[in-house]
Design an enzyme around this catalytic site. Structure first.
Site, mmCIF file in Angstrom:
data_model
loop_
_atom_site.group_PDB
_atom_site.id
_atom_site.type_symbol
_atom_site.label_atom_id
_atom_site.label_comp_id
_atom_site.label_asym_id
_atom_site.label_seq_id
_atom_site.Cartn_x
_atom_site.Cartn_y
_atom_site.Cartn_z
ATOM 1 N N PRO A 157 0.762 -1.220 0.000
ATOM 2 C CG PRO A 157 0.165 -0.905 2.201
ATOM 3 C CD PRO A 157 1.198 -1.530 1.341
ATOM 4 C CD GLU A 158 4.953 3.177 -2.203
ATOM 5 O OE1 GLU A 158 5.111 4.313 -2.680
ATOM 6 O OE2 GLU A 158 5.764 2.268 -2.349
#
Length: 272
Positions: free
Chosen positions: A2-3
């Site tokens: 997750p970015e």
DNA sequence: CACGAGACCTGTTCGC
DNA sequence: TGCGAACAGGTCTCGT
């Protein structure tokens, strides 16, 4: 996974349904709460969650930085996926995936699954999201984040540029992949001091950050290792995890160093 | 204030 | 083949 682009992709899937599955979160009601790994829940207590969530309905899905905000008819469920988290809707009758840490039984025969192999991810149920999100810097694709703002902000700190960009109170949403990619596009060495970045370079960096984030979102994020969501940005990395491969601009081999305890990929020729 | 080390965790890949 | 080390998209806390 997750970015910002991966979290944005997940938010869109929850809000509008996966491609190929029209099930969306808004409108679904919570019928049961199942916490399989206690530390996944940061706030409130498991008991309070079990007592309060059933009967509430999801009304809206948003993203702030790397956080997902799932608005309910009472309060808001916040989720941070950290390194290996994932959040998705699936039919209630199929087996729960391995590494499920938290799940909600929903109306219409669905469930919301928080899956997280490394157990770093966190979930909050709060009335006031600012109590969790209060310290985040500006959204890098938002109105506040202008070239001029970045130029000024860089000079308010004297830090290595890469760790500064990773600091979520500076800008919210950049992680290891997109920081390396942005610094490459801007031609800035990850070790450079923020105070030494010129105004012209700051303008370039601003453009580079927005470019790589938009590319990532366009490709539905990056899918690496065993975590797969159908994203494709991993096939468009210029430097991230490209150690030893030719720089797409000058053919110099990409190098890997460690900056601020994070693996860092860059072109020693393009990024002086 | 800035930075490095160590924690929190599990799974995969690398090197001998 | 086997086994330990290194590494992984993140962030927090502590000590210097």
């Amino acid at each position: 996974m997750p970015e910002l682009p991966e979290v944005e992709t997940i938010a869109r899937y929850l809000r509008e349904g996966h491609p190929g599955s029209a099930i969306a979160l808004p409108g679904l009601r919570i019928e049961g709460v199942h916490l399989l790994w206690n530390r996944t829940l940061f706030q409130p207590t498991p008991k309070e969650l079990v007592n309060n969530l059933p009967g509430l309905t999801f009304t809206q899905v948003d993203r702030r930085g790397k956080y997902l905000q799932l608005q309910l008819t009472n309060g808001v469920l916040l989720a941070h996926l950290r390194m290996s988290g994932d959040l998705f809707i699936q039919p209630d009758e199929i087996p729960l995936p391995p590494h499920t840490r938290f799940w909600l039984k929903l109306s219409q025969g669905q469930r919301l699954v928080f899956n997280d192999a490394r157990k770093f991810g966190r979930v909050w149920w709060v009335q006031e999201p600012a109590s969790v999100l209060g310290r985040l810097g500006p959204e890098p694709l938002g109105e506040m984040f202008t070239p001029n703002w970045l130029d000024t902000a860089l000079h308010e700190h004297r830090r290595q540029i890469k760790p500064l960009l990773l600091d979520q109170s500076f800008v919210a949403g950049l992680g290891n992949i997109y920081t390396d990619e942005a610094l490459f596009l801007a031609g800035i060495h990850p070790n450079r001091l923020s105070t030494d970045v010129t105004s012209a370079e700051a303008v370039k960096l601003h453009h580079a950050i927005q470019t790589v984030l938009r590319e990532g979102i366009q490709q539905n994020g990056a899918s690496i290792d065993w975590v797969y969501r159908g994203g494709d940005f991993q096939n468009h990395f210029r430097v991230y995890q490209q150690t030893g491969k030719a720089c797409p601009v000058c053919n110099t081999p990409i190098e890997r160093i460690v900056v601020g305890q994070r693996g860092t990929h860059f072109c020693p020729n393009c990024q002086q």
